[in-house]
Design a protein around this motif. Sequence first.
Motif, mmCIF file in Angstrom:
data_model
loop_
_atom_site.group_PDB
_atom_site.id
_atom_site.type_symbol
_atom_site.label_atom_id
_atom_site.label_comp_id
_atom_site.label_asym_id
_atom_site.label_seq_id
_atom_site.Cartn_x
_atom_site.Cartn_y
_atom_site.Cartn_z
ATOM 1 N N ARG A 1 1.562 -5.743 3.761
ATOM 2 C CA ARG A 1 0.873 -5.390 4.996
ATOM 3 C C ARG A 1 1.153 -3.959 5.452
ATOM 4 N NH1 ARG A 1 1.323 -10.787 8.700
ATOM 5 N NH2 ARG A 1 0.351 -9.373 10.215
ATOM 6 N N LEU A 2 2.132 -3.330 4.835
ATOM 7 C CA LEU A 2 2.405 -1.927 5.140
ATOM 8 C C LEU A 2 1.567 -0.968 4.298
ATOM 9 C CD1 LEU A 2 6.303 -1.947 5.460
ATOM 10 C CD2 LEU A 2 4.671 -1.497 7.306
ATOM 11 N N GLU A 3 0.853 -1.489 3.309
ATOM 12 C CA GLU A 3 0.035 -0.625 2.451
ATOM 13 C C GLU A 3 -0.995 0.127 3.287
ATOM 14 O OE1 GLU A 3 -1.730 -2.780 -0.748
ATOM 15 O OE2 GLU A 3 0.185 -3.409 -1.596
ATOM 16 N N GLY A 4 -1.132 1.387 3.001
ATOM 17 C CA GLY A 4 -2.089 2.210 3.731
ATOM 18 C C GLY A 4 -1.511 2.914 4.933
ATOM 19 N N ILE A 5 -0.277 2.581 5.311
ATOM 20 C CA ILE A 5 0.386 3.245 6.438
ATOM 21 C C ILE A 5 1.178 4.433 5.908
ATOM 22 C CG2 ILE A 5 2.169 2.991 8.208
ATOM 23 C CD1 ILE A 5 1.288 0.101 8.540
ATOM 24 N N SER A 6 1.021 5.593 6.514
ATOM 25 C CA SER A 6 1.695 6.801 6.030
ATOM 26 C C SER A 6 2.849 7.240 6.925
ATOM 27 C CB SER A 6 0.678 7.952 5.921
ATOM 28 O OG SER A 6 0.076 8.205 7.182
ATOM 29 N N THR A 7 3.062 6.558 8.026
ATOM 30 C CA THR A 7 4.137 6.924 8.942
ATOM 31 C C THR A 7 5.492 6.687 8.286
ATOM 32 O OG1 THR A 7 2.718 6.168 10.742
ATOM 33 C CG2 THR A 7 5.030 6.558 11.265
ATOM 34 N N PRO A 8 6.427 7.639 8.378
ATOM 35 C CA PRO A 8 7.742 7.487 7.737
ATOM 36 C C PRO A 8 8.670 6.576 8.520
ATOM 37 C CG PRO A 8 7.636 9.586 8.868
ATOM 38 C CD PRO A 8 6.273 8.975 8.990
ATOM 39 N N LEU A 9 8.514 5.289 8.307
ATOM 40 C CA LEU A 9 9.303 4.282 9.003
ATOM 41 C C LEU A 9 10.265 3.579 8.050
ATOM 42 C CD1 LEU A 9 6.431 2.514 10.981
ATOM 43 C CD2 LEU A 9 8.108 4.099 11.942
ATOM 44 N N LYS A 10 11.406 3.205 8.576
ATOM 45 C CA LYS A 10 12.324 2.334 7.843
ATOM 46 C C LYS A 10 12.187 0.938 8.442
ATOM 47 C CE LYS A 10 17.214 1.663 6.663
ATOM 48 N NZ LYS A 10 18.603 2.149 6.891
ATOM 49 N N VAL A 11 11.796 -0.010 7.602
ATOM 50 C CA VAL A 11 11.526 -1.373 8.058
ATOM 51 C C VAL A 11 12.470 -2.315 7.319
ATOM 52 C CG1 VAL A 11 9.793 -3.183 8.270
ATOM 53 C CG2 VAL A 11 9.111 -0.777 8.480
ATOM 54 N N ALA A 12 13.220 -3.120 8.073
ATOM 55 C CA ALA A 12 14.229 -3.992 7.476
ATOM 56 C C ALA A 12 13.809 -5.455 7.542
ATOM 57 C CB ALA A 12 15.568 -3.811 8.182
ATOM 58 N N VAL A 13 14.081 -6.164 6.455
ATOM 59 C CA VAL A 13 13.883 -7.609 6.397
ATOM 60 C C VAL A 13 15.189 -8.210 5.894
ATOM 61 C CG1 VAL A 13 12.537 -9.506 5.431
ATOM 62 C CG2 VAL A 13 11.419 -7.309 5.908
ATOM 63 N N MET A 14 15.911 -8.848 6.792
ATOM 64 C CA MET A 14 17.250 -9.330 6.465
ATOM 65 C C MET A 14 17.339 -10.838 6.686
ATOM 66 S SD MET A 14 18.276 -6.354 5.639
ATOM 67 C CE MET A 14 20.006 -6.619 5.256
ATOM 68 N N GLY A 15 18.321 -11.479 6.000
ATOM 69 C CA GLY A 15 18.327 -12.938 6.011
ATOM 70 C C GLY A 15 19.628 -13.625 6.313
ATOM 71 N N CYS A 16 20.658 -12.875 6.774
ATOM 72 C CA CYS A 16 21.900 -13.556 7.105
ATOM 73 C C CYS A 16 22.660 -12.746 8.147
ATOM 74 C CB CYS A 16 22.756 -13.785 5.856
ATOM 75 S SG CYS A 16 23.740 -12.361 5.360
ATOM 76 N N GLY B 1 6.106 10.860 2.775
ATOM 77 C CA GLY B 1 6.194 9.986 3.921
ATOM 78 C C GLY B 1 5.784 8.575 3.586
ATOM 79 N N GLY B 2 5.689 7.766 4.620
ATOM 80 C CA GLY B 2 5.315 6.378 4.430
ATOM 81 C C GLY B 2 6.477 5.451 4.727
ATOM 82 N N PRO B 3 6.195 4.196 4.983
ATOM 83 C CA PRO B 3 7.249 3.246 5.322
ATOM 84 C C PRO B 3 8.100 2.874 4.117
ATOM 85 C CG PRO B 3 5.139 2.135 5.197
ATOM 86 C CD PRO B 3 4.856 3.599 5.035
ATOM 87 N N ARG B 4 9.359 2.589 4.392
ATOM 88 C CA ARG B 4 10.278 2.143 3.346
ATOM 89 C C ARG B 4 10.886 0.821 3.775
ATOM 90 N NH1 ARG B 4 15.943 3.249 2.230
ATOM 91 N NH2 ARG B 4 16.005 4.584 4.071
ATOM 92 N N VAL B 5 10.736 -0.183 2.934
ATOM 93 C CA VAL B 5 11.255 -1.512 3.249
ATOM 94 C C VAL B 5 12.640 -1.673 2.642
ATOM 95 C CG1 VAL B 5 10.930 -3.997 2.956
ATOM 96 C CG2 VAL B 5 8.954 -2.515 3.394
#
Length: 369
Positions: free
Chosen positions: A292-307, A265-269
């Motif tokens: 800032r996601l370090e230490g979080i174990s929740t299985p999240l998909k986190v997106a950082v997009m630029g266009c 588990g854990g977040p995926r960027v």
Amino acid sequence: MTLRAGSVTAPRRPTRSIQVGRAAVGGQSPVSVQSMTNTLTADLDRTLAQVRALAQAGCDIVRVSVPDTNSLEGFARLRENIGLPLVADIHFDYRLAVGALDAGADGVRINPGNIGSAKKVEEVVRAAADKGASIRIGVNAGSLERDILESHGHPTPVALVESCLRSVDLVERMGFNELKLSVKASGPMETVEAYRLLSEEVDYPLHIGVTEAGTVLGGSVRTSVALGILLSEGIGDTLRVSLSGDPVPEVRAGIEILQSLGMRGGPRVVACPTCARSEVDVAALAAEVEKRLEGISTPLKVAVMGCPVNGPGEARESDAGIAGGKGIAILFVEGHVKRKVGLDEAVDALMDEVRRLEQKWTRAQGVEK
């Protein structure tokens, strides 16, 4: 917020379960991530700081070199200050293994190619049994027994397995089976073949990795190739990504490998690779989000997009995400536009939503249990 397990992965190979301190290895236990300190073990302050950094990064088991008596004294003091499972890495001198076990090591790693005679191995086995500790028989391509190397000409996968099974037989005849095994080469495909062969011969848990893999980039790639193949075939119970330099990236790489296969588990960027259409500094934003996601174990998909090409769509498919533009960012949460925010507050806004989703996940898990 669900783990997206890969459909191509085979079921885990059945193995017996052993304990390394509080960490269970093998059986039905999740694949654990290990690393190894590279400070002088006698330097307690630096070694302690490094172990704590590894723990913060998500390391499950830490291995520490014990090459001499000064290091043995340092290991004993380290044990007094650390609750994380500790393994003493021993070469050449079996007395250091016995001393580390007396000092509270949860396990020791011995190398059949240089630990010495059967009598010396027996002393280590007796000490491990007395202390309730485990032993890893760790075979490396660079230090095979002379007769095996002469027989095969060079450290082939078959030679690695032969060395390992010889030691397994010796230790089993001493009545000890709290073992985990490794057969590491520096080449990814040689490593894969060695572990495939070994997995057909034993049911002990396997510690998988590529030895002397290299620098952060090259070593991570080579290790990912080998471990990705092995884990997708159901082979491997604990792993290490062996890299030159700071060991913390080893842990991050190991966790990424497991997350990519749906095994942890854990977040995926996810972040766009950037091009001339990018209107924000995606690399800087993604790096800040990852930190800032370090230490979080929740299985999240986190997106950082630029266009505007893939940004809104990818962010919409994530649990939370931002799609940046000229001075602003669109905040997406669970597939919907939440609001527009200033670019300078985008990461804070995203992390607020991550924490909210983390709480939601935790509550849902409590209900399910």
